[in-house]
Scaffold this active site. Structure first.
Site, PDB file in Angstrom:
ATOM      1  N   ARG A 126     -63.027  16.187 -21.900  1.00  0.00           N
ATOM      2  CA  ARG A 126     -63.168  15.689 -20.511  1.00  0.00           C
ATOM      3  C   ARG A 126     -62.699  16.705 -19.468  1.00  0.00           C
ATOM      4  NH1 ARG A 126     -61.618  11.098 -23.356  1.00  0.00           N
ATOM      5  NH2 ARG A 126     -63.431   9.759 -23.630  1.00  0.00           N
ATOM      6  N   GLU A 190     -80.641  39.430  -5.309  1.00  0.00           N
ATOM      7  CA  GLU A 190     -79.688  38.443  -4.761  1.00  0.00           C
ATOM      8  C   GLU A 190     -78.807  39.086  -3.690  1.00  0.00           C
ATOM      9  OE1 GLU A 190     -80.073  35.364  -5.567  1.00  0.00           O
ATOM     10  OE2 GLU A 190     -81.235  35.569  -7.408  1.00  0.00           O
ATOM     11  N   HIS A 253     -86.369  31.635  -3.576  1.00  0.00           N
ATOM     12  CA  HIS A 253     -86.338  31.185  -4.964  1.00  0.00           C
ATOM     13  C   HIS A 253     -87.424  30.159  -5.284  1.00  0.00           C
ATOM     14  CE1 HIS A 253     -82.675  33.398  -4.968  1.00  0.00           C
ATOM     15  NE2 HIS A 253     -82.347  33.045  -6.191  1.00  0.00           N
ATOM     16  N   HIS A 257     -89.540  31.128  -8.234  1.00  0.00           N
ATOM     17  CA  HIS A 257     -89.597  30.384  -9.505  1.00  0.00           C
ATOM     18  C   HIS A 257     -91.039  30.076  -9.879  1.00  0.00           C
ATOM     19  CE1 HIS A 257     -85.249  28.756  -8.934  1.00  0.00           C
ATOM     20  NE2 HIS A 257     -85.263  29.849  -9.663  1.00  0.00           N
ATOM     21  N   HIS A 269     -86.768  37.264 -13.564  1.00  0.00           N
ATOM     22  CA  HIS A 269     -86.397  36.363 -12.478  1.00  0.00           C
ATOM     23  C   HIS A 269     -86.165  37.094 -11.140  1.00  0.00           C
ATOM     24  CE1 HIS A 269     -84.336  33.065 -10.482  1.00  0.00           C
ATOM     25  NE2 HIS A 269     -83.356  33.907 -10.211  1.00  0.00           N
TER      26      HIS A 269
END
Ligand code: NAD
Ligand code: GLY
Length: 363
Positions: A126, A190, A253, A257, A269
């Site tokens: 968790r 980027e 993007h 994409h 990419h």
């Protein structure tokens, strides 16, 4: 190490605030730093097999020399392994080694490793702490910062994931020396994105520093990575869960994409994103949002860094459009575009005519 260029950027998120340390050689200093930060009792270093062979020993030595217990756990490299099977295998490995809630993870590698490790840390027992040690330019300027984690499922990329912030990010710019040229270009797309969306001064810096950046000159690359992290940190602080502002980080993007998918993922990419950014810039000119001189500066810069600025003629425009309309970032069937109105300033809109999209895809 006294004269090594070093930058620290804080991501201010209340009691989850964390530092990003950008420094040549920082992989050797992580042990000492983690000892002071007391992030965990023991560390699982998660890395793909390739990055582990390049940098695993260096990081493990830094941890053990600082007296920290650490174990290296690897998975096979590549996006195809960013899936729930890998999460299952790594979880079993942690359990077999008795990792408990006081232990933590270190992501050593590119965006695939960072996304896997962050997701694993957010769900194992968790939630256990983790830190990022990104080794690709894309991971250093983008994926290691901001807490998006996740894996792919057959129905789509990154469809299963969490928002889970690291306790620290250690960026060793020396790791870029071994990065294949194509991966470096992917990261540079980027880098340029940040100048366009948020910082005209940084855009100018990129225009003036092409050679030292491409040569990975230490002070210049440190400054470059730090400025990107600074911009991303400021966005994430204002909109951690992508309610609105964070969507500006998707500039280029959505079309990128779609181009990547229409090429059956043969195009990498970052290069698809470069083409996507150019397409949106042309869309901005066409719709009267951006002056032609500013558009020319953007396209020239992308080209100057060695990236393609037009969509390959052989790619089926109808397929690109089909993917555009099914992008996972569509909301209620509407496609949102991040449009520049100046270098350093963008807005988000879904009010774009299909005929304008058709036109820019044709170029
Ligand atoms: P990656 O992690 O697969 O790394 C690319 C390749 O480079 C791999 O083969 C890797 O082994 C190798 N490599 C890594 N560092 C190296 C080094 N220093 N020297 C030599 N080789 C090295 O891919 P990536 O491009 O870093 O990241 C892409 C992933 O990032 C995608 O899955 C994408 O969805 C994700 N991403 C996430 C976010 C986010 O906010 N979480 C943002 C952008 C992208
Ligand atoms: N890479 C986009 C984001 O982190 O939001």
């Amino acid at each position: 190490m006294e004269h090594t260029p070093r930058k620290i950027v804080q991501v201010g998120l209340g009691n989850r605030t964390y530092p990003i340390l950008i420094q040549s050689g920082v992989l050797q200093l992580i042990g000492r730093d983690l000892l002071q930060r007391k992030v965990a009792k023991r560390y699982g270093v998660i890395s793909d097999d390739h990055v582990a062979s390049l940098y695993g020993d260096r990081l493990m030595a830094s941890l053990t020399e600082a007296g920290l217990a650490a174990e290296l756990i690897t998975f096979p490299r590549g996006e195809k392994n960013k899936n729930l099977q890998t999460i299952g295998a790594l979880s079993s490995e942690l359990a077999a080694r008795n990792f408990d809630r006081k232990d933590g993870l270190i992501a050593l590698g590119g965006g695939v490793t960072g996304d896997i490790t962050g997701f694993l840390a957010s769900v194992y027992m968790r939630g256990i702490p983790f830190v990022q040690a990104p080794t690709t330019l894309l991971a250093q300027v983008d994926s290691s910062v901001g807490g998006k984690t996740g894996v792919d499922i057959p129905e789509g990329k990154n469809l299963v994931g969490t928002f889970y912030q690291p306790a620290a990010v250690y960026i060793d710019t020396d790791a870029l020396q071994t990065l294949p040229g194509e991966e470096l270009l992917g990261g540079l797309a980027e880098v340029i994105k940040y100048g366009i969306i948020a910082d005209a001064d940084f855009f100018h810096f990129l225009e003036n520093n092409r050679e030292p950046i491409l040569a990975l000159d230490k002070p210049v690359i440190t400054e470059t990575v730090a400025r990107c992290c600074e911009i991303k940190a400021r966005v994430v602080e204002q909109d951690e869960r992508e309610g609105d502002l964070r969507r500006i980080l998707n500039f280029g993007h959505t079309i990128g994409h779609a181009i990547e998918a229409a090429s059956d993922f043969k195009l990498i990419h970052g290069l698809a994103v470069a083409m996507g950014m150019c397409a949106v810039v042309r869309l901005a000119v066409r719709t009267g949002c951006l002056a032609t001189e500013e558009a020319a500066r953007i396209i020239n810069l992308i080209q100057a860094y060695g990236m393609p600025v037009t969509i390959p003629a052989e790619l089926d425009r109808n397929r690109i459009k089909g993917y555009l309309l099914t992008d996972k970032k569509t909301v209620g069937g509407r496609v949102f575009y991040v449009i520049p109105n100046h270098i350093g300033e963008v807005f988000i809109t879904d009010q774009v005519d299909e005929s304008d999209i058709d036109q820019v895809l044709r170029l």
